[in-house]
Design an enzyme around this catalytic site. Structure first.
Site, mmCIF file in Angstrom:
data_model
loop_
_atom_site.group_PDB
_atom_site.id
_atom_site.type_symbol
_atom_site.label_atom_id
_atom_site.label_comp_id
_atom_site.label_asym_id
_atom_site.label_seq_id
_atom_site.Cartn_x
_atom_site.Cartn_y
_atom_site.Cartn_z
ATOM 1 N N ASP A 1 0.862 -1.190 0.000
ATOM 2 C CA ASP A 1 0.000 0.000 0.000
ATOM 3 C C ASP A 1 0.891 1.231 0.000
ATOM 4 O O ASP A 1 1.861 1.312 0.757
ATOM 5 C CB ASP A 1 -0.919 -0.010 1.236
ATOM 6 C CG ASP A 1 -2.022 1.030 1.133
ATOM 7 O OD1 ASP A 1 -1.712 2.238 1.000
ATOM 8 O OD2 ASP A 1 -3.196 0.649 1.206
ATOM 9 N N ASN B 1 -12.763 -2.996 2.791
ATOM 10 C CA ASN B 1 -13.679 -1.858 2.835
ATOM 11 C C ASN B 1 -14.564 -1.970 1.615
ATOM 12 O O ASN B 1 -14.084 -1.904 0.482
ATOM 13 C CB ASN B 1 -12.905 -0.536 2.818
ATOM 14 C CG ASN B 1 -11.979 -0.395 4.012
ATOM 15 O OD1 ASN B 1 -12.285 -0.884 5.092
ATOM 16 N ND2 ASN B 1 -10.849 0.246 3.820
ATOM 17 N N HIS C 1 -10.017 -5.343 -3.222
ATOM 18 C CA HIS C 1 -8.706 -5.581 -2.600
ATOM 19 C C HIS C 1 -8.887 -5.859 -1.121
ATOM 20 O O HIS C 1 -9.669 -5.198 -0.453
ATOM 21 C CB HIS C 1 -7.774 -4.380 -2.794
ATOM 22 C CG HIS C 1 -8.341 -3.085 -2.299
ATOM 23 N ND1 HIS C 1 -9.249 -2.341 -3.023
ATOM 24 C CD2 HIS C 1 -8.157 -2.415 -1.131
ATOM 25 C CE1 HIS C 1 -9.582 -1.264 -2.338
ATOM 26 N NE2 HIS C 1 -8.942 -1.289 -1.176
ATOM 27 N N PHE C 2 -8.147 -6.837 -0.646
ATOM 28 C CA PHE C 2 -8.034 -7.073 0.781
ATOM 29 C C PHE C 2 -6.775 -6.390 1.274
ATOM 30 O O PHE C 2 -5.733 -6.444 0.620
ATOM 31 C CB PHE C 2 -7.953 -8.576 1.091
ATOM 32 C CG PHE C 2 -9.295 -9.225 1.252
ATOM 33 C CD1 PHE C 2 -10.038 -9.588 0.138
ATOM 34 C CD2 PHE C 2 -9.828 -9.463 2.508
ATOM 35 C CE1 PHE C 2 -11.289 -10.180 0.275
ATOM 36 C CE2 PHE C 2 -11.076 -10.047 2.661
ATOM 37 C CZ PHE C 2 -11.809 -10.409 1.541
HETATM 38 P P1 AMP Z 1 -9.674 1.369 0.373
HETATM 39 O O1 AMP Z 1 -9.974 2.490 1.305
HETATM 40 O O2 AMP Z 1 -9.958 0.031 0.986
HETATM 41 O O3 AMP Z 1 -10.303 1.544 -0.997
HETATM 42 O O4 AMP Z 1 -8.093 1.389 0.216
HETATM 43 C C1 AMP Z 1 -7.431 1.756 -0.935
HETATM 44 C C2 AMP Z 1 -5.975 1.708 -0.589
HETATM 45 O O5 AMP Z 1 -5.233 1.794 -1.790
HETATM 46 C C3 AMP Z 1 -5.511 2.861 0.306
HETATM 47 O O6 AMP Z 1 -4.964 2.325 1.518
HETATM 48 C C4 AMP Z 1 -4.457 3.574 -0.545
HETATM 49 O O7 AMP Z 1 -3.345 4.032 0.216
HETATM 50 C C5 AMP Z 1 -4.058 2.507 -1.527
HETATM 51 N N1 AMP Z 1 -3.564 2.979 -2.813
HETATM 52 C C6 AMP Z 1 -4.117 3.913 -3.623
HETATM 53 N N2 AMP Z 1 -3.385 4.068 -4.744
HETATM 54 C C7 AMP Z 1 -2.351 3.198 -4.646
HETATM 55 C C8 AMP Z 1 -1.240 2.890 -5.477
HETATM 56 N N3 AMP Z 1 -1.044 3.508 -6.644
HETATM 57 N N4 AMP Z 1 -0.367 1.944 -5.058
HETATM 58 C C9 AMP Z 1 -0.561 1.316 -3.876
HETATM 59 N N5 AMP Z 1 -1.582 1.570 -3.043
HETATM 60 C C10 AMP Z 1 -2.475 2.492 -3.421
#
Ligand code: AMP
Ligand code: ZN
Length: 142
Positions: A36, A90, A103-104
């Site tokens: 992440d 989420n 995504h988990f």
């Molecule tokens: P969610 O709130 O479950 O949708 O989490 C999305 C997650 O994706 C967040 O923790 C972000 O920090 C992460 N994220 C967003 N863009 C990227 C990226 N380009 N590479 C890695 N993680 C990402």
């Protein structure tokens, strides 16, 4: 089942396609796991199906096994760092979902505190990420 194109540019589809950078810790034919970019803790990783689906219930039953296996694999890699971690999903905007590609999260825990609370997060730096991927035994490709 073929690849489904997301309705709008999807950052995780871009990562899966190799058009956006990511620190990959695990890859197989159906799944990718990477760090992440705004980690709650060191080693916070995301496990995503390569095929774009928004929600867990959008996975085809034939995909369950490979996806769960990859989540277990992510947990196994995190156990190289600590035996304590959260696995989270989420689902939907009100639940905090901001990337609408399934995504988990696997979030290592090193001390007390709820990682789903208002913990400040700083962007992952590339140099640091390389060491974390190595500590996770990655990048593993199967
Ligand atoms: P969610 O709130 O479950 O949708 O989490 C999305 C997650 O994706 C967040 O923790 C972000 O920090 C992460 N994220 C967003 N863009 C990227 C990226 N380009 N590479 C890695 N993680 C990402
Ligand atoms: Zn996507």
């Amino acid at each position: 089942m073929g690849t489904v194109t997301a309705p709008e540019p999807c950052i995780f589809c871009e990562i899966v396609a190799g058009r956006a950078p990511a620190h990959v810790v695990y890859e197989d034919a159906a799944t990718l796991a990477f760090l992440d970019i705004f980690p709650f803790t060191r080693g916070h990783l995301l496990v995503v199906p390569k095929r774009h689906v928004d929600r867990l219930v959008d996975l085809a039953p034939a995909e369950y096994s490979a996806f769960l296996g990859a989540v277990v694999q992510g947990c196994r890699q995190v156990e190289r760092l600590t035996r304590d971690y959260n696995v989270g999903l989420n689902q939907g905007r009100l639940a905090g979902q901001i990337v609408f590609h399934l995504h988990f999260h696997v979030i290592p825990r090193y001390n007390d505190g709820n990682p789903f609370g208002q913990t400040p997060r700083t962007r992952l730096e590339s140099g640091e990420a390389t060491g974390i991927v190595r500590d996770l035994g990655g990048p593993l490709r199967r």
